[in-house]
Design a protein around this motif. Sequence first.
Motif, PDB file in Angstrom:
ATOM      1  N   ASN A   1       0.475 -10.250  14.978  1.00 41.74           N
ATOM      2  CA  ASN A   1      -0.499 -11.186  14.411  1.00 41.74           C
ATOM      3  C   ASN A   1      -1.923 -10.649  14.449  1.00 41.74           C
ATOM      4  OD1 ASN A   1       1.585 -12.953  13.947  1.00 41.74           O
ATOM      5  ND2 ASN A   1       1.226 -14.132  15.819  1.00 41.74           N
ATOM      6  N   ALA A   2      -2.199  -9.673  15.308  1.00 45.65           N
ATOM      7  CA  ALA A   2      -3.547  -9.119  15.405  1.00 45.65           C
ATOM      8  C   ALA A   2      -3.849  -8.128  14.275  1.00 45.65           C
ATOM      9  CB  ALA A   2      -3.737  -8.421  16.751  1.00 45.65           C
ATOM     10  N   VAL A   3      -2.814  -7.666  13.572  1.00 42.30           N
ATOM     11  CA  VAL A   3      -3.008  -6.669  12.513  1.00 42.30           C
ATOM     12  C   VAL A   3      -3.436  -7.385  11.234  1.00 42.30           C
ATOM     13  CG1 VAL A   3      -1.957  -4.800  11.199  1.00 42.30           C
ATOM     14  CG2 VAL A   3      -1.313  -5.158  13.582  1.00 42.30           C
ATOM     15  N   VAL A   4      -4.603  -7.009  10.735  1.00 41.84           N
ATOM     16  CA  VAL A   4      -5.206  -7.641   9.566  1.00 41.84           C
ATOM     17  C   VAL A   4      -4.378  -7.354   8.316  1.00 41.84           C
ATOM     18  CG1 VAL A   4      -7.307  -7.711   8.155  1.00 41.84           C
ATOM     19  CG2 VAL A   4      -7.483  -7.476  10.629  1.00 41.84           C
TER      20      VAL A   4
ATOM     21  N   SER B   1      -8.027  -7.861  17.072  1.00 39.63           N
ATOM     22  CA  SER B   1      -7.728  -7.537  15.674  1.00 39.63           C
ATOM     23  C   SER B   1      -7.609  -6.023  15.510  1.00 39.63           C
ATOM     24  CB  SER B   1      -8.780  -8.097  14.718  1.00 39.63           C
ATOM     25  OG  SER B   1      -9.983  -7.371  14.817  1.00 39.63           O
ATOM     26  N   ILE B   2      -6.740  -5.646  14.595  1.00 42.59           N
ATOM     27  CA  ILE B   2      -6.484  -4.244  14.266  1.00 42.59           C
ATOM     28  C   ILE B   2      -6.562  -4.136  12.747  1.00 42.59           C
ATOM     29  CG2 ILE B   2      -4.743  -2.406  14.219  1.00 42.59           C
ATOM     30  CD1 ILE B   2      -5.560  -2.891  17.041  1.00 42.59           C
ATOM     31  N   ARG B   3      -7.397  -3.235  12.231  1.00 45.13           N
ATOM     32  CA  ARG B   3      -7.515  -3.030  10.796  1.00 45.13           C
ATOM     33  C   ARG B   3      -7.279  -1.553  10.504  1.00 45.13           C
ATOM     34  NH1 ARG B   3      -9.942  -5.920   6.849  1.00 45.13           N
ATOM     35  NH2 ARG B   3     -11.004  -7.237   8.361  1.00 45.13           N
ATOM     36  N   LEU B   4      -6.334  -1.276   9.608  1.00 48.97           N
ATOM     37  CA  LEU B   4      -6.060   0.110   9.227  1.00 48.97           C
ATOM     38  C   LEU B   4      -7.263   0.686   8.497  1.00 48.97           C
ATOM     39  CD1 LEU B   4      -3.131  -1.152   9.615  1.00 48.97           C
ATOM     40  CD2 LEU B   4      -2.401   0.659   8.099  1.00 48.97           C
ATOM     41  N   LEU B   5      -7.588   1.936   8.792  1.00 46.88           N
ATOM     42  CA  LEU B   5      -8.702   2.608   8.131  1.00 46.88           C
ATOM     43  C   LEU B   5      -8.171   3.521   7.047  1.00 46.88           C
ATOM     44  CD1 LEU B   5     -10.989   3.655  11.107  1.00 46.88           C
ATOM     45  CD2 LEU B   5     -11.255   1.733   9.568  1.00 46.88           C
TER      46      LEU B   5
ATOM     47  N   LEU C   1       2.078   0.593  10.539  1.00 42.64           N
ATOM     48  CA  LEU C   1       1.584   1.331  11.698  1.00 42.64           C
ATOM     49  C   LEU C   1       2.620   2.326  12.208  1.00 42.64           C
ATOM     50  CD1 LEU C   1      -0.102  -1.538  13.734  1.00 42.64           C
ATOM     51  CD2 LEU C   1      -1.225   0.167  12.288  1.00 42.64           C
ATOM     52  N   THR C   2       2.147   3.529  12.517  1.00 39.65           N
ATOM     53  CA  THR C   2       2.960   4.536  13.179  1.00 39.65           C
ATOM     54  C   THR C   2       2.105   5.161  14.264  1.00 39.65           C
ATOM     55  OG1 THR C   2       2.282   6.267  11.641  1.00 39.65           O
ATOM     56  CG2 THR C   2       4.302   5.068  11.087  1.00 39.65           C
ATOM     57  N   VAL C   3       2.731   5.868  15.170  1.00 40.16           N
ATOM     58  CA  VAL C   3       1.976   6.552  16.220  1.00 40.16           C
ATOM     59  C   VAL C   3       1.002   7.518  15.555  1.00 40.16           C
ATOM     60  CG1 VAL C   3       2.135   8.156  18.153  1.00 40.16           C
ATOM     61  CG2 VAL C   3       3.773   6.289  17.939  1.00 40.16           C
ATOM     62  N   GLY C   4      -0.262   7.431  15.950  1.00 35.25           N
ATOM     63  CA  GLY C   4      -1.293   8.304  15.407  1.00 35.25           C
ATOM     64  C   GLY C   4      -2.128   7.666  14.311  1.00 35.25           C
ATOM     65  N   THR C   5      -1.741   6.485  13.808  1.00 33.26           N
ATOM     66  CA  THR C   5      -2.526   5.816  12.772  1.00 33.26           C
ATOM     67  C   THR C   5      -3.904   5.478  13.338  1.00 33.26           C
ATOM     68  OG1 THR C   5      -0.547   4.843  11.793  1.00 33.26           O
ATOM     69  CG2 THR C   5      -2.634   3.823  11.223  1.00 33.26           C
ATOM     70  N   ILE C   6      -4.944   5.809  12.579  1.00 34.94           N
ATOM     71  CA  ILE C   6      -6.319   5.503  12.992  1.00 34.94           C
ATOM     72  C   ILE C   6      -6.654   4.088  12.527  1.00 34.94           C
ATOM     73  CG2 ILE C   6      -8.751   6.180  12.812  1.00 34.94           C
ATOM     74  CD1 ILE C   6      -6.971   8.253  14.192  1.00 34.94           C
ATOM     75  N   VAL C   7      -7.176   3.277  13.436  1.00 29.67           N
ATOM     76  CA  VAL C   7      -7.479   1.884  13.138  1.00 29.67           C
ATOM     77  C   VAL C   7      -8.863   1.517  13.654  1.00 29.67           C
ATOM     78  CG1 VAL C   7      -5.046   1.175  13.192  1.00 29.67           C
ATOM     79  CG2 VAL C   7      -6.404   1.078  15.290  1.00 29.67           C
ATOM     80  N   HIS C   8      -9.388   0.414  13.137  1.00 31.37           N
ATOM     81  CA  HIS C   8     -10.602  -0.188  13.681  1.00 31.37           C
ATOM     82  C   HIS C   8     -10.127  -1.389  14.480  1.00 31.37           C
ATOM     83  CE1 HIS C   8     -14.211  -2.686  13.810  1.00 31.37           C
ATOM     84  NE2 HIS C   8     -14.840  -1.533  13.835  1.00 31.37           N
ATOM     85  N   LEU C   9     -10.617  -1.543  15.687  1.00 33.93           N
ATOM     86  CA  LEU C   9     -10.132  -2.623  16.535  1.00 33.93           C
ATOM     87  C   LEU C   9     -11.276  -3.417  17.127  1.00 33.93           C
ATOM     88  CD1 LEU C   9     -10.315  -1.804  19.891  1.00 33.93           C
ATOM     89  CD2 LEU C   9      -8.929   0.015  18.944  1.00 33.93           C
ATOM     90  N   THR C  10     -10.965  -4.658  17.452  1.00 33.67           N
ATOM     91  CA  THR C  10     -11.904  -5.532  18.144  1.00 33.67           C
ATOM     92  C   THR C  10     -11.265  -5.923  19.468  1.00 33.67           C
ATOM     93  OG1 THR C  10     -12.699  -6.383  16.038  1.00 33.67           O
ATOM     94  CG2 THR C  10     -13.235  -7.663  17.996  1.00 33.67           C
ATOM     95  N   LEU C  11     -12.002  -5.729  20.544  1.00 28.67           N
ATOM     96  CA  LEU C  11     -11.516  -6.030  21.888  1.00 28.67           C
ATOM     97  C   LEU C  11     -11.494  -7.538  22.111  1.00 28.67           C
ATOM     98  CD1 LEU C  11     -10.715  -4.771  24.637  1.00 28.67           C
ATOM     99  CD2 LEU C  11     -13.125  -4.815  25.233  1.00 28.67           C
ATOM    100  N   ALA C  12     -10.384  -8.060  22.624  1.00 29.93           N
ATOM    101  CA  ALA C  12     -10.276  -9.490  22.933  1.00 29.93           C
ATOM    102  C   ALA C  12     -11.103  -9.806  24.171  1.00 29.93           C
ATOM    103  CB  ALA C  12      -8.818  -9.864  23.155  1.00 29.93           C
ATOM    104  N   THR C  13     -11.574 -11.047  24.250  1.00 33.67           N
ATOM    105  CA  THR C  13     -12.388 -11.438  25.403  1.00 33.67           C
ATOM    106  C   THR C  13     -11.551 -11.620  26.659  1.00 33.67           C
ATOM    107  OG1 THR C  13     -12.213 -13.741  24.678  1.00 33.67           O
ATOM    108  CG2 THR C  13     -14.186 -12.532  24.030  1.00 33.67           C
ATOM    109  N   GLY C  14     -10.288 -11.991  26.500  1.00 29.20           N
ATOM    110  CA  GLY C  14      -9.426 -12.165  27.666  1.00 29.20           C
ATOM    111  C   GLY C  14      -8.252 -11.199  27.631  1.00 29.20           C
TER     112      GLY C  14
END
Length: 192
Positions: free
Chosen positions: A148-151, A181-185, A158-171
Amino acid sequence: MQKPLQLSFKNIDGSDAMKAVVRERVDRLDRMYPSLIGCRVVIEAPHRSAQGSRPPLGISIEAEIPGKPMIVARDAEEHRSAADQGTIVNRTFDVVERQLDDATRIAHGEVKTHEAAGESGSVTRVFPEQGYGFVEAKAAGNLYFTRNAVVDGRFDELTVGTIVHLTLATGEGPMGPQASSIRLLGADRRSE
């Protein structure tokens, strides 16, 4: 500037007046932003109309500063006179100045950066059947994420090595620190 001005004209003759306006604006950038590495300006007539009217004038400006992505500004419009040409050149240089102002304010810490703004990372493990995975980020370390975190529902890409932009959760999640959140670049940008 560390590099000389690169000025080129495509499908249009560069008048002395136009060259003077560009050089004046580049000199102004150099005075205002001493860390400016270089500037490239391309002025072109992208196409000629069938009616024989004056072609539109396009301008592209690239300004290079240390440690930041290239500053780029583009504009185009149909022009009627030399004054119109000067207007489009000045308007585009004004955009570059605003972008350089923003970059300078950020570099000097005058603009708040938010921890939630995110960073880039690389997928280290994916468990498609269970709907979760792990991503490694330079500042945050190894983070857990769920399907659910993947935009845009792109978890299955997603595969091992995929470069993504991520947002750190507060908890923290069930597996410790997590990404909210994870967004593929780009299209298929992967590290080896």
